[in-house]
Design an enzyme around this catalytic site. Structure first.
Site, PDB file in Angstrom:
ATOM      1  N   TYR A 330      42.213  32.122  44.403  1.00  0.00           N
ATOM      2  CA  TYR A 330      40.833  31.893  43.944  1.00  0.00           C
ATOM      3  C   TYR A 330      40.369  33.114  43.144  1.00  0.00           C
ATOM      4  O   TYR A 330      39.312  33.676  43.369  1.00  0.00           O
ATOM      5  CB  TYR A 330      39.886  31.642  45.127  1.00  0.00           C
ATOM      6  N   ASP A 400      39.848  34.862  48.237  1.00  0.00           N
ATOM      7  CA  ASP A 400      38.380  34.918  48.138  1.00  0.00           C
ATOM      8  C   ASP A 400      37.886  33.523  47.761  1.00  0.00           C
ATOM      9  O   ASP A 400      37.455  33.284  46.634  1.00  0.00           O
ATOM     10  CB  ASP A 400      37.975  35.954  47.089  1.00  0.00           C
ATOM     11  N   CYS A 427      32.274  34.504  51.557  1.00  0.00           N
ATOM     12  CA  CYS A 427      30.813  34.462  51.477  1.00  0.00           C
ATOM     13  C   CYS A 427      30.247  33.551  52.552  1.00  0.00           C
ATOM     14  O   CYS A 427      29.043  33.285  52.570  1.00  0.00           O
ATOM     15  CB  CYS A 427      30.355  34.016  50.093  1.00  0.00           C
TER      16      CYS A 427
END
Length: 469
Positions: A330, A400, A427
Protein backbone atom coordinates in the site's frame (compact mmCIF):
# COMPACT_ATOMS: atom_id res chain seq x y z
CA UNK A 1 -49.34 3.09 12.73
CA UNK A 2 -46.26 2.56 14.88
CA UNK A 3 -46.03 4.55 18.05
CA UNK A 4 -43.04 6.84 18.22
CA UNK A 5 -40.84 5.88 21.14
CA UNK A 6 -40.42 8.58 23.74
CA UNK A 7 -36.91 9.79 24.45
CA UNK A 8 -35.69 9.17 27.96
CA UNK A 9 -33.86 11.59 30.22
CA UNK A 10 -31.23 10.38 32.70
CA UNK A 11 -30.21 12.90 35.35
CA UNK A 12 -26.85 13.46 37.06
CA UNK A 13 -24.88 11.13 34.82
CA UNK A 14 -21.11 11.26 35.28
CA UNK A 15 -19.14 11.02 32.04
CA UNK A 16 -16.52 8.39 32.85
CA UNK A 17 -14.56 7.71 29.67
CA UNK A 18 -14.01 8.43 25.97
CA UNK A 19 -14.77 5.65 23.52
CA UNK A 20 -14.50 4.87 19.83
CA UNK A 21 -15.14 7.56 17.20
CA UNK A 22 -14.85 10.34 19.77
CA UNK A 23 -17.98 9.48 21.72
CA UNK A 24 -17.92 9.75 25.50
CA UNK A 25 -19.34 7.20 27.91
CA UNK A 26 -21.65 7.24 30.91
CA UNK A 27 -23.85 4.67 32.64
CA UNK A 28 -27.66 4.57 32.78
CA UNK A 29 -29.35 3.64 36.10
CA UNK A 30 -29.85 0.07 34.82
CA UNK A 31 -26.11 -0.26 34.10
CA UNK A 32 -26.33 0.07 30.35
CA UNK A 33 -23.71 2.20 28.61
CA UNK A 34 -24.70 5.62 27.24
CA UNK A 35 -22.68 6.92 24.30
CA UNK A 36 -22.67 10.74 24.10
CA UNK A 37 -21.52 13.30 21.55
CA UNK A 38 -21.22 16.65 23.35
CA UNK A 39 -19.48 15.93 26.65
CA UNK A 40 -15.99 15.51 28.10
CA UNK A 41 -14.95 12.86 30.65
CA UNK A 42 -15.54 14.36 34.09
CA UNK A 43 -18.71 16.29 33.15
CA UNK A 44 -21.85 15.61 35.22
CA UNK A 45 -24.91 15.99 33.01
CA UNK A 46 -28.53 15.23 32.26
CA UNK A 47 -28.77 13.09 29.14
CA UNK A 48 -31.59 12.87 26.66
CA UNK A 49 -31.46 9.64 24.65
CA UNK A 50 -31.64 9.57 20.88
CA UNK A 51 -31.36 5.80 20.39
CA UNK A 52 -32.10 2.79 22.56
CA UNK A 53 -30.53 -0.58 21.91
CA UNK A 54 -30.43 -3.85 23.82
CA UNK A 55 -27.11 -3.15 25.50
CA UNK A 56 -26.65 0.61 25.19
CA UNK A 57 -28.17 4.04 24.64
CA UNK A 58 -27.06 6.97 22.53
CA UNK A 59 -27.78 10.51 23.59
CA UNK A 60 -26.57 14.02 24.22
CA UNK A 61 -26.33 16.32 27.24
CA UNK A 62 -29.21 18.75 27.70
CA UNK A 63 -28.04 20.18 31.03
CA UNK A 64 -24.63 20.41 32.69
CA UNK A 65 -24.51 20.15 36.51
CA UNK A 66 -20.73 20.53 36.58
CA UNK A 67 -17.98 20.83 34.01
CA UNK A 68 -14.91 18.61 33.79
CA UNK A 69 -11.46 19.94 34.64
CA UNK A 70 -10.41 18.44 31.31
CA UNK A 71 -12.44 21.05 29.44
CA UNK A 72 -10.95 23.98 27.55
CA UNK A 73 -12.59 26.75 25.50
CA UNK A 74 -12.73 25.79 21.81
CA UNK A 75 -10.66 28.02 19.54
CA UNK A 76 -13.06 27.82 16.62
CA UNK A 77 -16.31 29.77 16.40
CA UNK A 78 -17.84 26.91 14.39
CA UNK A 79 -17.20 24.23 17.02
CA UNK A 80 -20.26 22.12 17.71
CA UNK A 81 -21.90 22.84 14.36
CA UNK A 82 -19.04 21.94 12.04
CA UNK A 83 -18.38 18.21 11.84
CA UNK A 84 -14.60 18.45 12.33
CA UNK A 85 -12.38 18.89 15.39
CA UNK A 86 -14.82 17.11 17.72
CA UNK A 87 -12.34 17.15 20.65
CA UNK A 88 -11.53 20.85 20.51
CA UNK A 89 -13.23 21.33 23.91
CA UNK A 90 -10.80 18.89 25.60
CA UNK A 91 -7.27 19.81 26.67
CA UNK A 92 -4.64 18.40 24.33
CA UNK A 93 -2.89 16.34 27.02
CA UNK A 94 -6.22 14.60 27.69
CA UNK A 95 -6.80 14.00 23.99
CA UNK A 96 -3.45 12.21 23.87
CA UNK A 97 -4.33 10.14 26.96
CA UNK A 98 -7.55 8.82 25.42
CA UNK A 99 -5.94 8.18 22.05
CA UNK A 100 -3.23 6.09 23.70
CA UNK A 101 -5.85 4.27 25.74
CA UNK A 102 -7.84 3.43 22.62
CA UNK A 103 -4.79 1.95 20.89
CA UNK A 104 -3.92 -0.21 23.91
CA UNK A 105 -7.53 -1.32 24.39
CA UNK A 106 -7.94 -2.30 20.74
CA UNK A 107 -4.71 -4.29 20.64
CA UNK A 108 -5.54 -6.19 23.83
CA UNK A 109 -9.33 -6.58 23.55
CA UNK A 110 -9.69 -7.10 19.79
CA UNK A 111 -6.29 -8.60 19.03
CA UNK A 112 -5.83 -10.43 22.37
CA UNK A 113 -2.14 -9.62 21.99
CA UNK A 114 0.66 -9.81 24.53
CA UNK A 115 2.13 -6.33 24.36
CA UNK A 116 5.47 -4.90 25.37
CA UNK A 117 5.37 -1.60 27.22
CA UNK A 118 3.63 0.75 24.80
CA UNK A 119 5.66 3.87 24.08
CA UNK A 120 4.01 7.17 25.08
CA UNK A 121 2.04 8.65 22.20
CA UNK A 122 3.97 11.15 20.10
CA UNK A 123 1.95 14.38 20.14
CA UNK A 124 1.92 16.90 17.33
CA UNK A 125 3.96 20.06 17.83
CA UNK A 126 1.24 21.95 15.94
CA UNK A 127 -2.18 21.57 17.51
CA UNK A 128 -3.86 23.88 15.00
CA UNK A 129 -3.15 24.85 11.38
CA UNK A 130 -1.43 21.52 10.72
CA UNK A 131 -3.27 20.21 7.66
CA UNK A 132 -1.81 20.56 4.17
CA UNK A 133 -5.03 19.75 2.32
CA UNK A 134 -8.55 21.13 2.73
CA UNK A 135 -11.65 20.67 0.57
CA UNK A 136 -14.59 23.06 0.74
CA UNK A 137 -18.00 22.89 -0.92
CA UNK A 138 -20.05 25.71 -2.48
CA UNK A 139 -23.80 25.88 -1.81
CA UNK A 140 -26.57 28.32 -2.70
CA UNK A 141 -28.60 27.35 0.38
CA UNK A 142 -26.31 27.47 3.37
CA UNK A 143 -27.06 25.83 6.70
CA UNK A 144 -28.76 28.23 9.09
CA UNK A 145 -27.90 27.89 12.78
CA UNK A 146 -30.62 27.48 15.41
CA UNK A 147 -30.03 31.08 16.53
CA UNK A 148 -30.51 32.34 12.96
CA UNK A 149 -33.69 30.32 12.50
CA UNK A 150 -35.13 31.68 15.74
CA UNK A 151 -34.30 35.28 14.85
CA UNK A 152 -36.55 37.67 12.92
CA UNK A 153 -33.86 38.34 10.32
CA UNK A 154 -34.59 37.46 6.70
CA UNK A 155 -31.39 36.10 5.20
CA UNK A 156 -31.18 36.99 1.52
CA UNK A 157 -27.59 35.88 0.91
CA UNK A 158 -27.58 32.12 1.41
CA UNK A 159 -24.35 31.39 -0.43
CA UNK A 160 -21.88 29.23 1.48
CA UNK A 161 -18.37 27.93 1.04
CA UNK A 162 -17.46 25.49 3.75
CA UNK A 163 -18.08 22.02 5.12
CA UNK A 164 -20.91 19.49 5.01
CA UNK A 165 -23.03 19.29 8.14
CA UNK A 166 -22.41 15.78 9.60
CA UNK A 167 -24.74 13.24 8.03
CA UNK A 168 -26.28 15.76 5.61
CA UNK A 169 -24.88 15.48 2.10
CA UNK A 170 -26.69 18.59 0.81
CA UNK A 171 -26.21 20.99 3.76
CA UNK A 172 -23.14 23.24 3.84
CA UNK A 173 -21.98 25.31 6.82
CA UNK A 174 -20.41 28.59 5.73
CA UNK A 175 -16.96 28.89 7.32
CA UNK A 176 -15.52 32.25 8.37
CA UNK A 177 -12.24 30.95 9.82
CA UNK A 178 -10.96 27.39 9.87
CA UNK A 179 -8.16 26.50 12.32
CA UNK A 180 -6.91 23.48 10.38
CA UNK A 181 -4.86 24.94 7.50
CA UNK A 182 -2.38 27.80 7.76
CA UNK A 183 -2.62 31.08 5.86
CA UNK A 184 -3.30 31.96 3.14
CA UNK A 185 -5.93 29.18 3.14
CA UNK A 186 -8.64 31.19 4.88
CA UNK A 187 -7.87 34.26 2.77
CA UNK A 188 -8.12 32.30 -0.50
CA UNK A 189 -11.43 30.70 0.50
CA UNK A 190 -12.96 34.00 1.62
CA UNK A 191 -11.73 35.79 -1.52
CA UNK A 192 -13.24 33.10 -3.76
CA UNK A 193 -16.60 33.33 -2.01
CA UNK A 194 -16.68 37.12 -1.90
CA UNK A 195 -15.72 37.58 -5.55
CA UNK A 196 -18.18 34.93 -6.73
CA UNK A 197 -21.05 36.50 -4.77
CA UNK A 198 -20.29 40.03 -5.99
CA UNK A 199 -20.04 38.90 -9.61
CA UNK A 200 -23.16 36.71 -9.63
CA UNK A 201 -21.29 33.46 -10.14
CA UNK A 202 -23.85 30.87 -9.10
CA UNK A 203 -23.15 28.51 -6.23
CA UNK A 204 -24.00 24.81 -6.60
CA UNK A 205 -27.31 23.30 -5.51
CA UNK A 206 -26.70 19.57 -4.87
CA UNK A 207 -30.39 18.65 -4.74
CA UNK A 208 -31.34 20.25 -8.05
CA UNK A 209 -27.89 19.76 -9.62
CA UNK A 210 -27.34 23.26 -10.94
CA UNK A 211 -24.91 26.13 -10.37
CA UNK A 212 -21.44 27.03 -11.58
CA UNK A 213 -19.22 26.63 -8.53
CA UNK A 214 -18.93 23.22 -6.93
CA UNK A 215 -15.83 22.73 -4.72
CA UNK A 216 -12.55 24.39 -3.77
CA UNK A 217 -9.45 22.43 -2.82
CA UNK A 218 -6.36 24.03 -1.29
CA UNK A 219 -3.10 22.11 -0.81
CA UNK A 220 0.04 23.54 0.76
CA UNK A 221 3.52 22.22 1.42
CA UNK A 222 6.10 22.85 4.13
CA UNK A 223 8.32 24.66 1.59
CA UNK A 224 5.62 27.27 0.89
CA UNK A 225 4.08 25.96 -2.31
CA UNK A 226 0.31 26.29 -2.81
CA UNK A 227 -2.17 24.45 -5.03
CA UNK A 228 -5.69 25.77 -5.61
CA UNK A 229 -8.24 23.72 -7.55
CA UNK A 230 -11.73 25.01 -8.34
CA UNK A 231 -14.31 22.46 -9.45
CA UNK A 232 -17.02 23.82 -11.76
CA UNK A 233 -20.32 22.09 -12.48
CA UNK A 234 -21.10 24.15 -15.58
CA UNK A 235 -18.70 24.68 -18.48
CA UNK A 236 -18.81 28.47 -18.74
CA UNK A 237 -15.41 29.68 -19.95
CA UNK A 238 -15.99 33.39 -19.39
CA UNK A 239 -17.18 33.04 -15.81
CA UNK A 240 -14.56 30.38 -15.05
CA UNK A 241 -11.73 32.60 -16.22
CA UNK A 242 -13.17 35.56 -14.32
CA UNK A 243 -12.79 33.74 -11.00
CA UNK A 244 -9.48 32.06 -11.79
CA UNK A 245 -7.92 35.32 -12.99
CA UNK A 246 -9.04 37.01 -9.77
CA UNK A 247 -7.51 34.30 -7.59
CA UNK A 248 -4.29 34.29 -9.61
CA UNK A 249 -3.83 38.06 -9.42
CA UNK A 250 -4.89 38.37 -5.76
CA UNK A 251 -2.63 35.53 -4.66
CA UNK A 252 0.44 35.52 -6.92
CA UNK A 253 2.07 33.07 -4.51
CA UNK A 254 -0.18 30.26 -5.84
CA UNK A 255 2.12 27.68 -7.42
CA UNK A 256 -0.54 25.58 -9.17
CA UNK A 257 -3.91 27.04 -10.20
CA UNK A 258 -6.10 24.24 -11.53
CA UNK A 259 -9.69 23.53 -12.44
CA UNK A 260 -12.06 20.67 -13.20
CA UNK A 261 -15.38 20.75 -15.07
CA UNK A 262 -17.47 18.00 -13.51
CA UNK A 263 -21.15 17.63 -14.45
CA UNK A 264 -21.66 14.19 -12.93
CA UNK A 265 -23.70 13.63 -9.78
CA UNK A 266 -20.80 13.20 -7.34
CA UNK A 267 -17.94 15.65 -6.90
CA UNK A 268 -15.01 13.22 -6.81
CA UNK A 269 -12.27 14.30 -9.21
CA UNK A 270 -10.39 11.01 -9.54
CA UNK A 271 -12.15 10.12 -12.81
CA UNK A 272 -11.98 13.70 -14.13
CA UNK A 273 -9.48 15.64 -16.22
CA UNK A 274 -7.63 18.21 -14.13
CA UNK A 275 -6.69 21.29 -16.19
CA UNK A 276 -3.73 23.49 -15.28
CA UNK A 277 -4.85 27.11 -15.69
CA UNK A 278 -1.59 28.74 -14.60
CA UNK A 279 1.69 27.76 -12.98
CA UNK A 280 2.52 24.08 -12.57
CA UNK A 281 0.13 21.15 -12.43
CA UNK A 282 1.75 20.06 -9.15
CA UNK A 283 3.49 21.24 -6.00
CA UNK A 284 6.47 19.78 -4.16
CA UNK A 285 6.88 18.62 -0.59
CA UNK A 286 10.31 18.01 0.89
CA UNK A 287 11.40 15.58 3.56
CA UNK A 288 14.97 14.83 4.61
CA UNK A 289 16.34 16.11 1.31
CA UNK A 290 13.82 14.14 -0.76
CA UNK A 291 11.30 15.90 -2.97
CA UNK A 292 7.80 14.55 -3.51
CA UNK A 293 5.66 15.74 -6.40
CA UNK A 294 2.03 16.18 -5.35
CA UNK A 295 -0.68 16.44 -7.99
CA UNK A 296 -4.37 17.19 -7.42
CA UNK A 297 -5.11 13.46 -7.17
CA UNK A 298 -2.06 12.45 -5.13
CA UNK A 299 -2.38 10.88 -1.72
CA UNK A 300 -0.02 12.45 0.80
CA UNK A 301 -0.23 12.46 4.59
CA UNK A 302 -2.20 15.59 5.49
CA UNK A 303 0.04 16.59 8.42
CA UNK A 304 3.44 17.06 6.75
CA UNK A 305 5.51 17.69 9.88
CA UNK A 306 4.03 14.76 11.78
CA UNK A 307 4.30 12.49 8.73
CA UNK A 308 8.06 13.08 8.91
CA UNK A 309 8.03 11.80 12.51
CA UNK A 310 5.85 8.83 11.53
CA UNK A 311 8.23 7.82 8.75
CA UNK A 312 11.30 8.18 10.96
CA UNK A 313 9.77 5.81 13.53
CA UNK A 314 8.79 3.37 10.77
CA UNK A 315 12.38 3.31 9.48
CA UNK A 316 13.75 2.97 13.00
CA UNK A 317 11.42 0.01 13.72
CA UNK A 318 12.55 -1.69 10.50
CA UNK A 319 16.16 -1.56 11.76
CA UNK A 320 17.64 -1.79 8.27
CA UNK A 321 21.36 -2.41 7.75
CA UNK A 322 21.60 -1.87 3.99
CA UNK A 323 21.41 -5.55 3.08
CA UNK A 324 17.66 -6.09 3.20
CA UNK A 325 15.02 -6.53 0.51
CA UNK A 326 12.00 -4.56 1.72
CA UNK A 327 8.41 -4.74 0.47
CA UNK A 328 6.31 -1.64 1.03
CA UNK A 329 2.65 -2.65 0.74
CA UNK A 330 0.00 0.00 0.00
CA UNK A 331 2.88 2.27 -0.96
CA UNK A 332 0.72 5.15 -2.25
CA UNK A 333 3.05 7.63 -3.94
CA UNK A 334 6.04 5.72 -2.58
CA UNK A 335 6.86 8.11 0.24
CA UNK A 336 7.81 5.48 2.83
CA UNK A 337 9.56 3.33 0.20
CA UNK A 338 11.83 6.20 -0.80
CA UNK A 339 12.30 7.34 2.78
CA UNK A 340 13.72 3.95 3.84
CA UNK A 341 15.54 3.21 0.56
CA UNK A 342 18.93 4.58 1.59
CA UNK A 343 18.99 2.07 4.45
CA UNK A 344 17.91 -0.91 2.30
CA UNK A 345 19.41 -2.97 -0.50
CA UNK A 346 16.18 -2.72 -2.50
CA UNK A 347 12.57 -1.65 -1.90
CA UNK A 348 9.54 -2.96 -3.79
CA UNK A 349 6.37 -0.84 -3.55
CA UNK A 350 2.87 -2.12 -4.41
CA UNK A 351 -0.25 0.04 -4.76
CA UNK A 352 -3.68 -0.29 -6.43
CA UNK A 353 -4.00 3.29 -7.73
CA UNK A 354 -2.27 3.78 -11.12
CA UNK A 355 -1.90 7.58 -10.68
CA UNK A 356 -0.17 7.05 -7.34
CA UNK A 357 2.32 4.62 -8.88
CA UNK A 358 3.05 7.06 -11.70
CA UNK A 359 3.79 9.71 -9.07
CA UNK A 360 5.95 7.26 -7.11
CA UNK A 361 8.07 6.42 -10.17
CA UNK A 362 8.45 10.10 -11.09
CA UNK A 363 9.45 11.00 -7.53
CA UNK A 364 12.05 8.22 -7.36
CA UNK A 365 13.55 9.36 -10.66
CA UNK A 366 13.55 12.99 -9.53
CA UNK A 367 15.27 11.99 -6.27
CA UNK A 368 17.87 9.87 -8.12
CA UNK A 369 16.83 6.75 -6.20
CA UNK A 370 17.64 3.64 -8.22
CA UNK A 371 16.98 0.88 -5.68
CA UNK A 372 13.17 1.12 -5.65
CA UNK A 373 10.61 -0.46 -7.97
CA UNK A 374 6.87 0.15 -8.02
CA UNK A 375 4.04 -2.07 -9.19
CA UNK A 376 0.32 -1.37 -9.56
CA UNK A 377 -2.60 -3.68 -8.87
CA UNK A 378 -5.04 -4.92 -6.25
CA UNK A 379 -2.93 -6.11 -3.33
CA UNK A 380 -4.63 -9.47 -2.89
CA UNK A 381 -4.15 -10.24 -6.61
CA UNK A 382 -0.68 -8.82 -7.29
CA UNK A 383 0.98 -9.84 -4.04
CA UNK A 384 1.09 -13.57 -4.83
CA UNK A 385 3.57 -16.45 -5.15
CA UNK A 386 4.45 -15.57 -8.75
CA UNK A 387 5.27 -12.00 -7.73
CA UNK A 388 7.49 -13.22 -4.89
CA UNK A 389 9.25 -15.67 -7.20
CA UNK A 390 9.94 -12.88 -9.68
CA UNK A 391 11.09 -10.21 -7.21
CA UNK A 392 12.53 -12.10 -4.25
CA UNK A 393 11.54 -13.01 -0.72
CA UNK A 394 11.56 -9.87 1.45
CA UNK A 395 13.50 -9.71 4.70
CA UNK A 396 11.19 -6.96 5.96
CA UNK A 397 7.64 -5.96 5.06
CA UNK A 398 6.26 -2.48 5.75
CA UNK A 399 2.50 -2.23 5.40
CA UNK A 400 0.38 0.91 5.64
CA UNK A 401 -3.14 -0.12 4.55
CA UNK A 402 -6.30 2.00 4.40
CA UNK A 403 -8.71 2.22 7.37
CA UNK A 404 -10.28 -1.15 6.55
CA UNK A 405 -6.95 -2.87 7.17
CA UNK A 406 -5.53 -5.71 5.09
CA UNK A 407 -7.54 -8.31 3.21
CA UNK A 408 -7.26 -11.70 4.91
CA UNK A 409 -5.60 -13.13 1.77
CA UNK A 410 -2.86 -10.48 2.06
CA UNK A 411 -2.32 -11.39 5.73
CA UNK A 412 -2.09 -15.05 4.78
CA UNK A 413 0.42 -14.30 2.03
CA UNK A 414 2.58 -12.39 4.52
CA UNK A 415 2.48 -15.43 6.79
CA UNK A 416 3.42 -17.69 3.86
CA UNK A 417 6.41 -15.47 3.05
CA UNK A 418 7.39 -15.28 6.73
CA UNK A 419 9.72 -12.24 6.68
CA UNK A 420 11.87 -11.66 9.74
CA UNK A 421 10.19 -8.33 10.50
CA UNK A 422 6.89 -6.64 9.75
CA UNK A 423 6.29 -2.95 10.43
CA UNK A 424 2.53 -2.30 10.44
CA UNK A 425 1.51 1.37 10.16
CA UNK A 426 -2.20 1.96 10.73
CA UNK A 427 -4.73 4.79 10.88
CA UNK A 428 -7.23 2.43 12.53
CA UNK A 429 -5.95 0.42 15.50
CA UNK A 430 -9.16 -1.67 15.56
CA UNK A 431 -8.59 -3.19 12.11
CA UNK A 432 -4.86 -3.32 12.85
CA UNK A 433 -5.62 -5.39 15.96
CA UNK A 434 -7.84 -7.72 13.91
CA UNK A 435 -5.02 -8.32 11.41
CA UNK A 436 -2.40 -8.77 14.12
CA UNK A 437 -4.57 -11.41 15.80
CA UNK A 438 -4.20 -13.53 12.65
CA UNK A 439 -0.40 -13.34 12.97
CA UNK A 440 0.11 -13.78 16.71
CA UNK A 441 0.96 -17.50 16.51
CA UNK A 442 3.90 -16.67 14.24
CA UNK A 443 5.00 -13.18 15.28
CA UNK A 444 5.60 -11.36 18.51
CA UNK A 445 4.74 -7.68 18.95
CA UNK A 446 7.98 -6.11 20.16
CA UNK A 447 7.31 -2.37 19.78
CA UNK A 448 4.19 -0.18 19.74
CA UNK A 449 4.25 3.57 19.06
CA UNK A 450 1.03 5.62 18.75
CA UNK A 451 1.41 8.89 16.81
CA UNK A 452 -1.07 11.77 16.84
CA UNK A 453 -1.48 13.08 13.31
CA UNK A 454 -4.79 14.88 13.88
CA UNK A 455 -5.02 17.06 17.01
CA UNK A 456 -8.53 18.13 18.08
CA UNK A 457 -9.95 14.90 16.59
CA UNK A 458 -10.27 11.35 17.90
CA UNK A 459 -8.15 9.86 15.09
CA UNK A 460 -4.80 8.27 15.94
CA UNK A 461 -2.08 6.46 13.98
CA UNK A 462 -0.21 3.50 15.39
CA UNK A 463 3.01 1.72 14.42
CA UNK A 464 3.71 -1.85 15.49
CA UNK A 465 6.87 -3.90 15.02
CA UNK A 466 6.39 -7.66 14.62
CA UNK A 467 9.32 -10.02 14.87
CA UNK A 468 9.25 -13.68 13.85
CA UNK A 469 8.94 -16.18 16.67
Amino acid sequence: MRKKKRRQVFENVEVIDAGAKGKTIGKAPDGRVIFMTNTVPGDVVDIQTTKKRKSYFEGSAIHFHSFSEKRVSPECQHFGTCGGCKWQHMGYEHQLFYKQKEVENNLTRIGHLDLPEVSPILGSEKQYFYRNKMEFSFSDSRWLTLEELQSDIVFEDKNALGFHIPGMWDKILDIEKCHLQADPSNAIRLAAKDFASKNDLSFFNPRNQHGLLRTLMIRTSSIGEIMVLVQFYEDDQAKRELLLNHLGSTFPEITALLYVVNAKQNDTIYDQDVICYSGRDHIFEEMEGLQFKITAKSFYQTNSEQAFELYKITREFAGLTGEELVYDLYTGTGTIAQFVSKKAKKVIGIESVPDAIRDAKANAENNNIDNVEFFVGDMKNVFNEEFIAAHGVPDTIITDPPRDGMHKDVVQQILNIAPQKIVYVSCNSATQARDLALMKDFYKVTKVQPVDMFPQTFHVENIVLLEKL
